[in-house]
Design a protein around this motif. Structure first.
Motif, short mmCIF file in Angstrom:
data_model
loop_
_atom_site.label_atom_id
_atom_site.label_comp_id
_atom_site.label_asym_id
_atom_site.label_seq_id
_atom_site.Cartn_x
_atom_site.Cartn_y
_atom_site.Cartn_z
N LEU A 441 0.93 -1.43 0.01
CA LEU A 441 0.03 0.20 -0.07
C LEU A 441 0.86 1.23 -0.02
CD1 LEU A 441 -2.87 0.64 0.15
CD2 LEU A 441 -2.85 0.90 2.69
N THR A 442 2.01 1.21 0.68
CA THR A 442 2.86 2.40 0.60
C THR A 442 3.53 2.60 -0.34
OG1 THR A 442 3.37 1.74 3.18
CG2 THR A 442 4.73 3.32 2.07
N ILE A 443 3.91 1.40 -1.18
CA ILE A 443 4.58 1.62 -2.29
C ILE A 443 3.30 2.17 -3.34
CG2 ILE A 443 5.60 0.15 -4.29
CD1 ILE A 443 6.41 -1.65 -2.05
N GLY A 446 3.10 5.96 -2.60
CA GLY A 446 3.94 6.54 -2.70
C GLY A 446 4.30 6.79 -4.34
N PHE A 447 4.24 5.84 -4.92
CA PHE A 447 4.38 5.95 -6.47
C PHE A 447 3.30 6.80 -7.26
CE2 PHE A 447 7.76 2.62 -6.15
CZ PHE A 447 8.61 2.92 -6.75
N ASP A 449 1.91 9.20 -5.48
CA ASP A 449 2.14 10.61 -5.30
C ASP A 449 3.20 11.10 -6.27
OD1 ASP A 449 0.52 10.68 -3.19
OD2 ASP A 449 1.94 10.60 -1.58
N LEU A 450 4.28 10.26 -6.56
CA LEU A 450 5.24 10.59 -7.47
C LEU A 450 4.67 11.22 -8.94
CD1 LEU A 450 8.44 8.32 -6.76
CD2 LEU A 450 8.19 10.85 -6.61
N SER A 453 3.14 14.32 -8.75
CA SER A 453 3.81 15.54 -8.52
C SER A 453 4.53 16.06 -9.92
CB SER A 453 4.73 15.25 -7.49
OG SER A 453 5.85 14.56 -7.99
N ASP A 455 7.48 17.07 -10.79
CA ASP A 455 8.87 16.66 -11.27
C ASP A 455 9.16 15.25 -10.66
OD1 ASP A 455 8.45 17.58 -8.75
OD2 ASP A 455 10.50 18.54 -8.56
N GLY A 456 8.00 14.44 -10.45
CA GLY A 456 8.31 13.46 -9.88
C GLY A 456 8.63 12.17 -10.87
N ASP A 462 10.32 5.95 -17.15
CA ASP A 462 10.52 5.79 -15.65
C ASP A 462 8.81 5.78 -15.29
OD1 ASP A 462 12.64 6.23 -14.82
OD2 ASP A 462 12.74 8.12 -13.93
N GLU A 465 7.71 2.08 -15.57
CA GLU A 465 8.42 1.35 -14.69
C GLU A 465 7.30 1.42 -13.26
OE1 GLU A 465 10.30 -0.81 -14.56
OE2 GLU A 465 10.98 -0.87 -12.25
N THR A 466 7.06 2.80 -13.41
CA THR A 466 6.33 3.16 -11.87
C THR A 466 5.04 2.54 -12.03
OG1 THR A 466 7.46 5.15 -12.01
CG2 THR A 466 5.40 5.17 -10.50
N ILE A 469 5.10 -1.21 -11.51
CA ILE A 469 5.56 -1.40 -9.89
C ILE A 469 4.04 -1.21 -9.07
CG2 ILE A 469 6.43 -0.51 -7.66
CD1 ILE A 469 8.88 0.22 -9.53
N LEU B 16 11.26 3.92 -4.35
CA LEU B 16 10.26 4.97 -4.02
C LEU B 16 10.98 6.11 -3.26
CD1 LEU B 16 7.50 6.23 -3.78
CD2 LEU B 16 6.94 4.66 -1.74
N ASN B 23 14.16 14.04 -5.81
CA ASN B 23 13.53 15.01 -6.08
C ASN B 23 13.35 16.16 -4.95
OD1 ASN B 23 12.64 13.64 -8.33
ND2 ASN B 23 10.67 12.81 -7.56
N PRO B 105 1.34 3.20 5.77
CA PRO B 105 2.02 4.02 4.90
C PRO B 105 2.07 5.28 5.00
CG PRO B 105 -0.54 3.36 4.72
CD PRO B 105 -0.13 2.98 5.97
N ASN B 108 4.22 10.85 0.45
CA ASN B 108 5.59 11.20 0.26
C ASN B 108 5.84 12.65 1.03
OD1 ASN B 108 5.93 8.98 -1.21
ND2 ASN B 108 5.84 9.91 -3.35
#
Lengths: 683, 167
Positions: A441-443, A446-447, A449-450, A453, A455-456, A462, A465-466, A469, B16, B23, B105, B108
């Motif tokens: 769940l974190t992953i 997190g991704f 969010d990236l 964003s 400039d994530g 990329d 790949e994100t 994942i 991650l 960043n 979790p 970020n």
């Protein structure tokens, strides 16, 4: 002065008495002779003319006359003297006997030990009456007599302590022979110990009524001594009994283990009562026992020599033991009065003494004594056994209650421990679940969010790949959530299986194909060995597929790269037999035992590098068992693991048209996704 | 540019975190297990460590203990990362000397913020220490001067005293 005269007179009188009748007679004869001489002189005196002729006697004639007269007197005197001497020796002899008898009495009054006393009497009596054998017997309340003491030759069965019937109902060879050997016998009663004293001689007609009289006189003398010694022996026994009872009392209050109590009672009581075995029987139901006899189990049996009884045996207790008439008839004492009862064994000469163990007016068991000596138990022993049983019954009850309490405490402790373990397992489960759920769940978040964003993520590559994942972790979450749901359904008993006939070979082929990607990642090979071309089984295909998948993924996970995994499929009787064999890290015995508990994972370096929930095998086992099958595990650390399944429900081949629709409307099919995407290997 | 060491056994988490940290403008190094922490610290000299708790060979707490036992590395701030979030774990981390504790979790932004805060605090601490050092040096210098003055004054005074005694 006066005192001295009295003393002299006494001496003189004594002398006169001691010179006795012979001197007295001689002393009486002399004046008689003088008187005769005086008379003769006056009669034939020359002064008297009537007797002048007398004077004509020659002196020789006178001398002859005088000699004859004198000799006659002397002869008579000698005769008298002889008779007097004979009388004197008889008197002396009688006095000696009287003295000897009174000496026996005196000696008897000195000794308080009965045995020594009898020996002494037998020695002293020999000076009065001659005999070859001396026996003292006493009558027992059981209708027998016991030989208390013997002085004489040894005869088998007739030693000190031997028991004899008072009046044998049938001729006894031993006794006959014995009686033939001693031709004369003299018996007198000893009222002091309700016994008899018998002397025997090998000579025939050796004894007369005088002898019997002497013996009676002797017994009259020794009676007080015997009475004293008997009382002393009784009081000594009482002291010993009290001591032993006190010992038992101490043991009973200090010991908490029933067996220790019985052992202590056994060792103490054996010093008071001579028995062969001591047993304690606890009865199942005391009330029933009183009504009609009952069953019980032996909780203690001393000296396990008695073949037909030993500890732990269940026995039926004979109600006739408590038949009063029987007991009184056989033993001569009333069990109601003293509580204990005796019984002669029907099979042999063994006698039993039984004392009821009663607590709060309830019979809990019996204290039993057995002996091969038919006269071992009398009222004294019964009273003693009853006394002991009164002491130990509450202790046994206490020990029983203590044991019950201990057992209860142990049960509670065990339950508590189980609850504690269950609680720990639950905590562990939650902890593991939270970890396993939160990481993907974190992953994912997190991704995301990236990606969100500015400039994530810099390049298109990329970004892809994100997303890959994110996809992978979402799948991981899906697998995990399904596993957890399955487990909770299995746990709650709401897990449903929808059996329908399917081809095992087809299923294995499908699985083989779907596992290829995973196997390729770790350069492993899966070899399928199947004897049957087309095996069909009536089971839930999706669930069986899940089972095999779970086992196979474990085999892949816990095997090194470039190894072979074997899947064997065959028919074993009326069941399908599947075996998955790997050559991986294996498991220890301990690990194997807890393998089928939820979230268990063998704890070592390799397993820690392999992600997993530890739910796979639990689910596999539960599903197999829901199908009525079984799972077995063989594993050796460093060698590998073999998991075998047996599934019932083999069936004939079914065509597609015959398949029930339910088979396709079942729950989710497994596996649907590309397994290689799942995080199965170490990274 | 502050250096951050990320220690986690999950490749995805490392990816991650490293992307997030990069960043945010930090230099990032990675280690996959607790056993790799000490060598990585010695070779990269990081300013901050993000340390996962559950790792296969050596777990985060053990690694944290080793870091705090070594005088050369004990000043490096460590932020623990865990999914378990049990209060006991929080206590363990605090007792072992962790600076902060992030539960999975996370968002970020949260990680960024905490790392930033830690780095800022570290920098402030460093500058304060520097200032103290300078001040300390200054005061030592002052003390030396004062001592010299005192000694010279005493010399004069002492000479006078001796003279007085002799007379």
């Amino acid at each position: 002065m006066g005192r001295r005269t009295r003393a002299m007179t006494r001496v003189r009188t004594w002398r006169f008495q001691s010179s006795n009748s012979a001197h007295r007679r001689v002393a009486l004869l002399v004046p008689g002779f003088v008187a005769f001489a005086a008379t003769a002189f006056t009669e034939f005196s020359p002064v008297n003319p009537g007797v002048t002729a007398f004077l004509l006697w020659t002196p020789a004639e006178v001398g002859l006359w005088a000699f004859l007269l004198g000799a006659g007197f002397i002869w008579s005197a000698r005769m008298d003297l002889k008779a007097a001497r004979r009388g004197l020796s008889e008197v002396r002899r009688a006095e000696e006997l009287r003295r000897a008898i009174s000496a026996i009495g005196v000696a008897a009054s000195w000794d308080l030990d009965l045995n020594r006393l009898y020996r002494r009497i037998s020695q002293d009596l020999r000076s009065i009456i001659e005999f070859d054998r001396f026996t003292v017997t006493s009558a027992l309340p059981t209708g027998r007599m016991r030989i208390e003491f013997v002085n004489g030759n040894a005869h088998e069965g007739l030693e000190t302590g031997s028991l004899l019937p008072l009046s044998p109902s049938e001729p006894d060879g031993l006794l006959e022979e014995y009686r033939a050997q001693y031709k004369s016998r003299l018996t007198a009663a000893i009222p002091a110990c309700s016994g008899t004293l018998t002397i025997r001689s090998r000579e025939a007609d050796r004894y007369t009524a005088d002898h019997l009289d002497l013996l009676r006189q002797a017994i009259a003398q020794i009676s007080p001594g015997i009475a004293n010694a008997t009382v002393f022996r009784a009081s000594e026994r009482q002291v010993r009994e009290r001591t032993v009872l006190a010992e038992i009392g101490r043991a009973v209050t200090s010991e908490q283990e029933p067996h220790a109590i019985f052992e202590s009672v056994d060792s103490s009581l054996s010093r008071l009562i001579s028995y062969d075995h001591l047993g304690v029987v606890l009865v199942d139901d005391g009330d029933a026992f009183y009504r009609a006899g009952g069953a019980g189990s032996i909780v203690y049996w001393s000296r396990d020599g008695l073949a037909e009884r030993s500890r732990g045996d269940r026995i039926r207790l004979d109600p006739c033991v408590f038949s009063l008439t029987d007991v009184i008839q056989r033993t001569g004492f009333d069990p109601l009065g003293i509580g204990a009862s005796g019984k002669v064994d029907d099979r042999g000469s063994r006698v039993w003494l039984q004392a009821p163990l009663v607590v709060q007016e309830r019979l809990i068991g019996l204290l039993m004594l057995s002996s091969d000596d038919a006269g071992a138990f009398g009222p004294e022993q019964a009273a003693l056994a009853q006394n002991v049983s009164l002491q130990i019954a509450p202790a046994i009850r206490n020990a029983q209650m203590l044991a019950a309490e201990r057992e209860l405490r142990e049960t509670l402790d065990r339950q508590n421990q189980q609850l504690y373990e269950a609680n720990n397992a639950r905590k562990q489960f939650l902890s593991t679940v939270s970890h396993e759920l939160k990481t993907p769940l974190t992953i994912i978040s997190g991704f995301i969010d990236l990606l969100a964003s500015k400039d994530g993520v810099s390049s298109e590559e990329d970004r892809r790949e994100t997303l890959r994942i994110i996809r992978k972790n979402a799948d991981q979450l899906d697998v995990l959530i399904n596993d957890i749901l399955d487990i909770s359904r299995l746990d709650a008993g709401t897990f449903k299986i929808n059996p329908a006939p399917f081809s095992v070979n087809k299923l294995i082929a499908d699985l083989h194909a779907s596992f290829q990607s995973v196997l390729k990642l770790r350069s492993q090979t899966l070899t399928v060995q199947s004897n049957e071309d087309d095996t069909w089984i009536d089971a839930d295909r999706a669930r069986i597929s899940q089972v095999i998948t779970n086992i196979l993924s474990n085999a892949c996970k816990y095997s090194p790269e470039k190894t072979e995994i074997n899947l064997i499929c065959e028919i074993d009787g009326d069941r399908l037999h599947l075996a998955i064999v790997d050559h991986g890290i294996g498991m220890t015995g301990e690990e194997q035992q807890s393998l089928f508990t939820a979230f268990f994972r063998a704890d070592n370096e390799t397993t820690r590098t392999v992600p997993g929930t530890g739910l796979g095998l639990v689910i596999a086992k539960s599903i197999t068992e829901l199908h009525g099958g079984e799972v077995r595990l063989k594993s050796r650390p460093g060698v590998g693991t073999t998991i075998e399944l047996w599934l019932p429900g083999l069936t004939a081949k079914v065509t597609a048209e015959e398949l029930p629709q339910a088979a396709f409307t079942g729950s989710r099919l497994w596996p649907e996704r590309d397994l290689s995407e799942l995080d199965l290997g170490a990274d | 540019m502050a250096k951050i060491l990320i220690v986690d056994d999950s490749a995805d988490i490392r990816l991650l975190l490293s992307r997030t940290m990069k960043n945010a403008g930090y230099e990032v190094f990675q280690a996959t297990d607790g056993s790799e922490v000490m060598p990585a610290v010695h070779s990269y000299q990081p300013d901050l460590i993000l340390l996962d708790v559950s790792m296969p060979k050596v777990d985060g707490f053990t690694a944290l203990g080793a870091l705090k036992n070594d005088p050369r590395t004990k000043t490096i701030p460590v932020i623990m990362i865990t999914a378990k979030g049990h209060p006991d774990d929080l206590d363990t981390a605090r007792n072992l000397g962790a600076l902060d504790y992030i539960n999975k979790p996370w968002s970020n932004g949260e990680v960024e913020l905490r790392v930033q805060w830690a780095i800022t605090a570290l920098e402030q601490q460093r500058s304060a220490r520097q200032r103290r050092k300078v001040e300390h040096d200054q005061s030592k210098e002052d003390a030396k001067l004062a001592e010299l003055e005192r000694l010279s004054a005493e010399e004069e005074h002492g000479a006078g005293g001796r003279n007085t005694l002799a007379s």
